[in-house]
Design a protein around this motif. Structure first.
Motif, short mmCIF file in Angstrom:
data_model
loop_
_atom_site.label_atom_id
_atom_site.label_comp_id
_atom_site.label_asym_id
_atom_site.label_seq_id
_atom_site.Cartn_x
_atom_site.Cartn_y
_atom_site.Cartn_z
N LYS A 321 0.83 -1.20 0.00
CA LYS A 321 0.00 0.00 0.00
C LYS A 321 0.86 1.26 0.00
N LEU A 322 1.93 1.27 0.81
CA LEU A 322 2.74 2.46 0.94
C LEU A 322 4.11 2.06 1.46
N LEU A 323 5.16 2.46 0.75
CA LEU A 323 6.52 2.13 1.16
C LEU A 323 7.41 3.33 0.85
N GLU A 324 8.17 3.76 1.84
CA GLU A 324 9.01 4.95 1.68
C GLU A 324 10.43 4.55 1.30
N LEU A 330 19.31 4.11 0.56
CA LEU A 330 19.64 3.43 -0.69
C LEU A 330 21.10 3.60 -1.06
N GLU A 331 21.72 4.69 -0.60
CA GLU A 331 23.14 4.91 -0.87
C GLU A 331 23.97 3.79 -0.25
N ASN A 332 23.52 3.28 0.90
CA ASN A 332 24.29 2.26 1.62
C ASN A 332 23.84 0.83 1.35
N HIS A 333 22.52 0.68 1.13
CA HIS A 333 22.00 -0.68 0.96
C HIS A 333 20.94 -0.71 -0.13
N PRO A 334 21.13 -1.50 -1.18
CA PRO A 334 20.07 -1.68 -2.18
C PRO A 334 18.82 -2.25 -1.52
N PHE A 335 17.67 -1.95 -2.09
CA PHE A 335 16.40 -2.44 -1.56
C PHE A 335 15.79 -3.41 -2.56
N SER A 336 15.31 -4.56 -2.05
CA SER A 336 14.71 -5.57 -2.92
C SER A 336 13.23 -5.70 -2.62
N LEU A 337 12.43 -5.88 -3.66
CA LEU A 337 11.00 -6.12 -3.54
C LEU A 337 10.60 -7.11 -4.61
N ILE A 360 18.94 11.17 -9.74
CA ILE A 360 18.59 11.37 -8.33
C ILE A 360 18.48 12.86 -7.98
N ASP A 361 19.15 13.73 -8.75
CA ASP A 361 19.08 15.17 -8.46
C ASP A 361 17.77 15.79 -8.94
N LYS A 362 17.03 15.04 -9.76
CA LYS A 362 15.74 15.55 -10.25
C LYS A 362 14.57 14.96 -9.45
N LEU A 363 14.90 14.17 -8.46
CA LEU A 363 13.87 13.56 -7.62
C LEU A 363 13.70 14.34 -6.33
N GLU A 364 12.47 14.44 -5.87
CA GLU A 364 12.18 15.05 -4.58
C GLU A 364 12.05 13.92 -3.56
N TRP A 365 13.07 13.81 -2.72
CA TRP A 365 13.12 12.71 -1.75
C TRP A 365 12.40 13.10 -0.47
N PRO A 366 11.87 12.11 0.31
CA PRO A 366 11.84 10.66 0.03
C PRO A 366 10.79 10.32 -1.02
N LEU A 367 10.98 9.17 -1.64
CA LEU A 367 10.03 8.68 -2.62
C LEU A 367 9.04 7.72 -1.95
N THR A 368 7.89 7.59 -2.56
CA THR A 368 6.88 6.65 -2.08
C THR A 368 6.59 5.62 -3.17
N LEU A 407 2.81 -0.82 -9.92
CA LEU A 407 3.17 0.13 -8.87
C LEU A 407 3.58 1.46 -9.47
N VAL A 408 3.52 2.50 -8.67
CA VAL A 408 4.02 3.80 -9.09
C VAL A 408 5.01 4.31 -8.04
N ILE A 409 6.01 5.08 -8.52
CA ILE A 409 6.94 5.76 -7.64
C ILE A 409 6.57 7.23 -7.63
N VAL A 410 6.27 7.74 -6.43
CA VAL A 410 5.79 9.11 -6.29
C VAL A 410 6.84 9.90 -5.50
N SER A 411 7.22 11.06 -6.04
CA SER A 411 8.20 11.90 -5.35
C SER A 411 7.52 12.68 -4.23
N PHE A 412 8.33 13.37 -3.41
CA PHE A 412 7.80 14.08 -2.25
C PHE A 412 6.83 15.18 -2.65
N ASP A 413 6.98 15.72 -3.87
CA ASP A 413 6.04 16.75 -4.35
C ASP A 413 4.79 16.15 -4.96
N GLU A 414 4.61 14.82 -4.79
CA GLU A 414 3.41 14.09 -5.20
C GLU A 414 3.26 13.92 -6.70
N THR A 415 4.35 14.06 -7.44
CA THR A 415 4.31 13.76 -8.87
C THR A 415 4.81 12.34 -9.09
#
Length: 450
Positions: A321-324, A330-337, A360-368, A407-415
């Motif tokens: 439903k929701l994962l941050e 992520l810089e230190n540990h890759p994430f698997s799903l 990564i510089d065009k993303l508004e972190w954290p991502l959802t 799934l969708v990846i949503v930036s902090f600005d909700e785009t």
């Protein structure tokens, strides 16, 4: 019962250990209530030097009698050289639910927990031949279909029932001959519960009127196995490589056969699932179902029409439903799903055919990371305008039956900055990124999804 005849039980238990348990020196959690069946099983394990840990559940339903059951089990476990775990539970926790079902759930949770703690090879239960017959009869009387008339197994990979080919009368004689102490649960003399009703009021009379009826009942699982084999053949004929059922062939089946087929397909995911008659009757509505529409069978199962196919869809109760996603993590540990990996890395030598790259510089972190929902829209890479996620999935030939898994990846600005497609073999890349987060000559580091 002669001593040699008595020892047949021990020989049978030993033979079942030899035939079914691959480990040379297995360890078991042995469920012992204090009754003759389980005490006989524990004694045979003592005689055969089977490594065991005793598990006794005290439900406290019979006050002092329950305490005496526990005392007997603990005492004999000690005398026969076994460790014993006597667990007391509160029957009030059943909370007006079906007590028998609640008690079964509780005891198996305890058994499995102990099996994990002691690294046991299985859980030994004292089910015997008469239990087997009663189980089949209960399924019959409850209206279960032919495909459900299966019997208990001596060994199913977790539960070991070495007395399953031994009758209750033979076990009682064994207890007398070997002086095995046991206690009788007087609540079993009450016909309040279904199994007790069969045992106390039906079975002896059936012996009088229909000699040999038990053997006839025990043959029913073989008939069920034949029916199951026929269902397998039918399923293979009308199921495609995406595990969808051909619509025309399916609706041509007789209603009872169609229902049995759907139940079988569901049990491939959840072996213990059952459907009530109301849910099964919903299957009759499939003939009129429009493309993209579904009928609900249970809280988590539905049948979806996808053009000329039907898809059984399992919506996991723990569906994402929701994962941050945080940049520093992520810089230190890759994430698997599931089959995906999210990591931050260099953009040198990108493999665009098999992975997604987001600056990564065009993303508004954290991502959802979440399931897409109706109304979601984004600007796909290479497009000038926005597009609904549902339309984009359709354009990318994601079927209606698969869409719910996207799934969708949503930036902090909700785009929305990317869509992740449902996992399908040989589908590359795993999704589509938004135009706004694409990499260019200034990009140094990327969020890589592969």
């Amino acid at each position: 019962m002669s001593k040699s005849a008595s020892l047949q039980i021990e020989k049978r238990v030993w033979q079942n250990l030899e035939d079914y348990i691959e480990v040379s020196a297995p360890r078991f959690i042995v469920a012992v209530s204090g009754g003759p069946d389980s005490m006989a099983l524990l004694y045979t394990f003592h005689k055969l030097n089977v490594d065991s840990i005793v598990a006794h559940i005290n439900y406290g339903k019979r006050a002092e009698e329950s305490e005496k059951d526990a005392e007997l089990v603990e005492q004999m476990a000690y005398e026969w050289g076994f460790d014993c775990h006597s667990v007391k539970v509160d029957p009030e926790e059943a909370d007006n639910k079906n007590f028998q079902q609640w008690a079964r759930k509780v005891r198996y949770e305890v058994f499995r927990s102990l099996a994990e703690e002691y690294d046991a090879d299985g859980i030994a239960l004292a089910h015997h031949e008469d239990d087997q017959v009663e189980t089949i009869l209960q399924k019959l009387f409850r209206g279960s279909g032919l495909e459900s008339w299966s019997a208990m197994d001596i060994w199913d990979g977790e539960l070991f029932r070495p007395l399953l080919e031994t009758g209750r009368e033979e076990i009682m004689k064994y207890c007398v001959q070997q002086a095995i102490p046991y206690r009788i649960d007087k609540s079993n003399l009450s016909s309040e519960f279904a199994r007790n009703f069969l045992r106390n009021e039906w079975l002896e009379r059936l012996d009088q009127h229909f000699p040999g009826w038990k053997e006839n009942v025990k043959r029913l699982p073989a008939q069920a196995e034949l029916f199951s084999t026929a269902l397998d053949w039918i399923s293979n004929q009308i199921t495609d490589d995406r595990d969808c059922l051909d619509r025309d062939q399916f609706i041509s089946l007789e209603p009872e056969l169609a229902q049995a087929l759907i139940l079988k397909k569901m049990k491939e995911v959840h072996p213990g699932i059952e459907l009530n008659r109301d849910a099964l009757s919903e299957i009759d509505k499939l003939q009129e179902l429009q493309t993209g529409k579904a009928i609900q069978l249970t809280e988590n199962y539905e049948i979806l029409r996808d053009r000329e196919r039907f898809k059984i869809v399992y919506n996991r109760p723990d569906a994402l439903k929701l994962l941050e996603l945080k940049q520093d993590e992520l810089e230190n540990h890759p994430f698997s799903l599931d089959n995906l990996v999210f990591e931050i890395g260099s953009c040198e030598d990108p493999d665009f055919e098999n992975a997604l790259y987001l600056d990564i510089d065009k993303l508004e972190w954290p991502l959802t990371l979440r399931n897409w929902k109706s109304g979601d829209a984004f600007q796909p890479l290479g497009m000038e305008g926005h597009q609904k996620v549902s339309d984009h999935l359709t354009n990318r030939k994601v079927s209606a039956s698969e869409k719910n898994s996207a799934l969708v990846i949503v930036s902090f600005d909700e785009t929305i900055c990317a869509i992740i497609f449902p996992p399908i073999e040989n589908r590359r890349p795993p999704g589509t990124i938004a135009e706004s987060v694409k990499c260019d000559h200034t990009t140094d580091r990327c969020l890589i999804i592969k």
